[in-house]
Design an enzyme around this catalytic site. Structure first.
Site, PDB file in Angstrom:
ATOM      1  N   HIS A  28      15.484 -55.537   7.058  1.00 32.30           N
ATOM      2  CA  HIS A  28      15.927 -55.501   8.450  1.00 32.30           C
ATOM      3  C   HIS A  28      16.394 -56.877   8.861  1.00 32.30           C
ATOM      4  CE1 HIS A  28      12.600 -57.710  10.439  1.00 32.30           C
ATOM      5  NE2 HIS A  28      11.860 -57.244   9.452  1.00 32.30           N
ATOM      6  N   CYS A  29      17.309 -56.922   9.824  1.00 30.89           N
ATOM      7  CA  CYS A  29      17.707 -58.178  10.442  1.00 30.89           C
ATOM      8  C   CYS A  29      17.077 -58.216  11.831  1.00 30.89           C
ATOM      9  CB  CYS A  29      19.234 -58.302  10.493  1.00 30.89           C
ATOM     10  SG  CYS A  29      20.033 -56.984  11.433  1.00 30.89           S
ATOM     11  N   ALA A  30      17.709 -58.884  12.776  1.00 26.30           N
ATOM     12  CA  ALA A  30      17.104 -59.035  14.094  1.00 26.30           C
ATOM     13  C   ALA A  30      17.106 -57.727  14.887  1.00 26.30           C
ATOM     14  CB  ALA A  30      17.831 -60.118  14.882  1.00 26.30           C
ATOM     15  N   THR A  31      18.020 -56.816  14.566  1.00 27.93           N
ATOM     16  CA  THR A  31      18.142 -55.603  15.377  1.00 27.93           C
ATOM     17  C   THR A  31      18.355 -54.334  14.559  1.00 27.93           C
ATOM     18  OG1 THR A  31      20.512 -56.062  15.575  1.00 27.93           O
ATOM     19  CG2 THR A  31      19.107 -56.811  17.383  1.00 27.93           C
ATOM     20  N   ARG A  32      18.637 -54.448  13.259  1.00 25.50           N
ATOM     21  CA  ARG A  32      19.033 -53.277  12.474  1.00 25.50           C
ATOM     22  C   ARG A  32      18.150 -53.077  11.246  1.00 25.50           C
ATOM     23  NH1 ARG A  32      25.634 -52.886  12.368  1.00 25.50           N
ATOM     24  NH2 ARG A  32      25.971 -53.251  14.586  1.00 25.50           N
TER      25      ARG A  32
END
Length: 688
Positions: A28-32
């Protein structure tokens, strides 16, 4: 109710992307959430988007798939990975251990036995961090009371209450050999309780009583003038056995368990499996307790005393050099696992000398490390790098309050090579101050944190040295940054994506695109493009930057663009890779990846040209950038040449998106879609 919703969200996502069997890995990244799948055709995209908590689903090239969650992505990720059916599913994101292993590989080569040795050292101590930290804070509390004159903890006639307080922290250090032996045996895949029992046998009241010359006349004790310790030799079955106090020792259990592993595994090969449970532990204890008492124990004590005496000689003969050397070598010892033996020497110094001279200079390293983290935190807050801000905040708290450098080192410093040189300058400054003004000592083992400053003497010198180390490293990181230009560009691109996702989360369902009044459109159609120098002429028209077919944002395969969270605009399915400026203005965004360009006109219209969907992952491949940040461009100036074939072959959609970032501040932004265009043809009408 909240946890139920989160769990149902997690279960729903896994089910609708084809079940756990379809998942190769998840990061995951910051939002996805970022999935790598076995077969992307199994995904029910509409069902994924209908799950509560999901803001959108974005198919990627190949078998990659993204689910836009927003600010709750970490919670959702954890919920998914904790599902029973997800056991064994890979997480391809590098962990702290992965970063550490990579750093070790670069530092000490690829010899398996060397790697195993350092892992053995580290894993024998790492599980004890919590109790060592807890005990050190109890020591700090006691030191504060002692400094305030409330109680003299060095007095012999303390009350039972304060003696009990001593027991609260001494328990950890007294029985540290047993704990180390347990962890070391576990690391070498043998019964950890056998390892613990061998060391426990040498710490029983019965073994300690062997030094009682009144009870055992054959025991002879002599005084070591150099170390100020008493050494006793007992006669056991007619053989001389040197007696030692093993409380706080760590060399002995480390050596003992290495030998025990050979004995234990050898016995496993001798005895059938159905009787191993009884006879393997029995013979292991029968062999290893005497071997440790007669040979390994005394040898470990001699080794530790020898190394400690060597460092003590250096500290006495060249104290300034010693105070500088310790903080400068620690940044390299910690990734290698070699800081644990030095910690063992600190404990031995306290046992034999009554004080330790290593921890004081070591504080300069720790606080230089924390200062570098504080510099990273400052930049992360300034640049709105939320993920790094959270990482640095946690690492800094663990450091300043707990004295633990691993979160900073493994979570940040080893990932960004620019940090180490700046941190070493802080180590040098702190160590130099310590050495020049006479050195710092302590009578207790303590993690070097803000809470344990009273443990060190003299306190003012220690406080000044660690402050200097902290401030120096922090300022150097802030002034020169911790990222390379490429890393900054990548971070900017990721932040833009995260901001767009979070804007989508806050906005809810996207509003339909606005339609400009007919009169405004007609007027804009006949207006010539504003030149770069004509600041007084309002921007009325945005032209095509690339040849191709213009499509509405609804048809762009990225939910963020399609939702218009980044603004109103169009997509262009390109037929040529030459991308030019659609307006006259100044380039405010030119990432090294070359996939996106932000242009601001003189009258404040902000235009983003984004070549391809998720092409930031190409890291600059397929893009030949022709401009620089802050450069002024006119309409039609070349921005980048994109290799459309290469982009498609890499599995990415080359659709070029042109959006007006500040659409909400303008009277109207009206796309012209459905036609084929060449560079310079009008595609968006703008009314300021």
């Amino acid at each position: 109710m909240g946890s139920t919703t989160q769990r149902s969200t997690a279960e729903g996502i896994v089910a609708e992307i084809g079940g756990p069997g379809n998942i190769v890995s998840l990061t995951h990244c910051a939002t996805r959430l970022r999935f790598v799948l076995n077969d992307a055709e199994l995904v029910n995209q509409s069902a994924v988007e209908a799950i509560p908590g999901v803001m959108g689903a974005v198919p990627q090239s190949g078998d990659r798939f993204q689910v836009v969650i927003g600010g709750a992505v970490q919670t959702t990720f954890n919920q998914i990975m904790n599902l029973p059916e997800m056991a064994g599913i890979g997480k391809s994101k590098l962990s702290d251990a992965d970063v550490k292993a990579a750093a070790r590989g670069k530092t000490r080569g690829k010899s398996a036995w060397i790697d195993g040795f350092f892992e053995y050292l580290s894993d024998s101590f790492r599980p004890l961090l919590g109790v060592l930290l807890g005990a050190s804070l109890i020591i700090a509390f006691a030191a504060v009371l002692d400094a305030l004159g409330i109680v003299d903890f060095r007095a012999e006639d303390k009350s039972a209450s304060w003696v009990f307080l001593d027991a609260m922290w001494q328990g950890v250090f007294t029985f540290l050999p047993i704990m180390v032996a347990y962890n070391a045996a576990k690391k070498l895949n043998i019964d950890p309780w056998v390892g613990a029992t061998v060391m426990a046998a040498l710490m029983t009241p019965e073994f300690v009583s062997l030094s009682d010359t009144a009870r055992f006349p054959d025991t002879v004790c002599t005084l070591n003038e150099t170390l100020g310790t008493e050494s006793c030799v007992a006669q056991i079955f007619g053989l001389p056995m040197q007696l030692n106090g093993y409380g706080g020792q760590v060399f002995v259990p480390l050596i003992m368990v290495a030998v025990l592993a050979l004995v234990y595994k050898g016995l496993q090969r001798v005895f059938p499996e159905n009787i191993q449970m009884v006879f393997v532990p029995f013979f292991s204890l029968a062999i290893m307790i005497p071997v440790t008492a007669f040979l390994i124990g005394p040898m470990g004590i001699w080794m530790g005393n020898g190394i400690g005496a060597g460092l003590a000689w250096m500290n006495g003969s060249a104290p300034i050099l010693f105070a500088i050397m310790i903080p400068l070598i620690y940044p390299f010892l910690v990734p290698l696992g070699l800081h644990w033996p030095l910690n063992a020497l600190m404990l031995m110094n306290i046992q034999t000398l009554g004080y330790d001279f290593i921890q004081g200079p070591m504080g300069a390293w720790n606080f230089a490390c924390f200062g570098a983290t504080a510099g990273v935190l400052f930049i992360a807050v300034r640049d709105k790098e939320n993920e790094m801000r959270e990482t640095a905040s946690g690492a800094l708290a663990a450091g300043l309050l707990g004295g633990i450098s691993e979160p900073s080192l493994y979570g940040i410093h080893l990932r960004f090579k620019r940090i180490y040189p700046r941190m070493l300058v802080g180590c040098l400054v702190g160590g130099l101050i310590t050495g020049v003004f006479g050195g710092v000592t302590t009578e207790a083992f303590a993690f070097t944190s803000l809470l344990t400053i009273p443990v060190f003497s003299p306190i003012p010198l220690y406080a000044i040295s660690i402050t200097a180390a902290f401030v120096t490293a922090m300022l150097l990181v802030i002034i020169s940054d911790y990222r390379t230009p490429e890393q900054k560009a990548e971070g900017l691109a990721n932040r833009k994506q995260a901001e767009a996702d979070l804007a989508l989360e806050a906005a809810g369902p996207a509003a339909p695109p606005r339609t400009a009044p007919a009169a405004a459109s007609a007027s804009a159609a006949g207006t010539s493009t504003a030149s770069a120098s004509a600041a007084s002429t309002p921007t009325a028209l945005i032209v095509a930057p690339v040849a191709g077919k213009v499509v509405p944002l609804d048809e762009v395969a990225d939910k963020v663009f399609a939702s218009r969270a980044l603004g109103e605009g169009v997509g262009i399915q390109p037929t040529d890779g030459r991308v030019t400026s659609p307006v006259a203005g100044v380039l405010v965004t030119v990432p090294a990846s070359g996939h996106a360009f932000g242009i601001k006109t003189d009258d404040g219209v902000e235009v983003l040209v984004h070549i391809g969907i998720d092409t930031v992952q190409l890291e600059g491949k397929c893009f030949e950038v022709a401009v620089q940040k802050r450069q002024r461009v006119a309409v039609g100036d070349l921005l980048v040449t994109a290799d459309l074939t290469g982009i498609r072959d890499a599995g990415y959609d080359p659709t070029t998106v042109v959006v007006v970032i500040n659409s909400k501040t303008l009277s109207s932004v009206s796309p012209r879609t459905g036609s084929d265009v060449v560079p310079g043809d009008p595609i968006i009408d703008v009314a300021p």
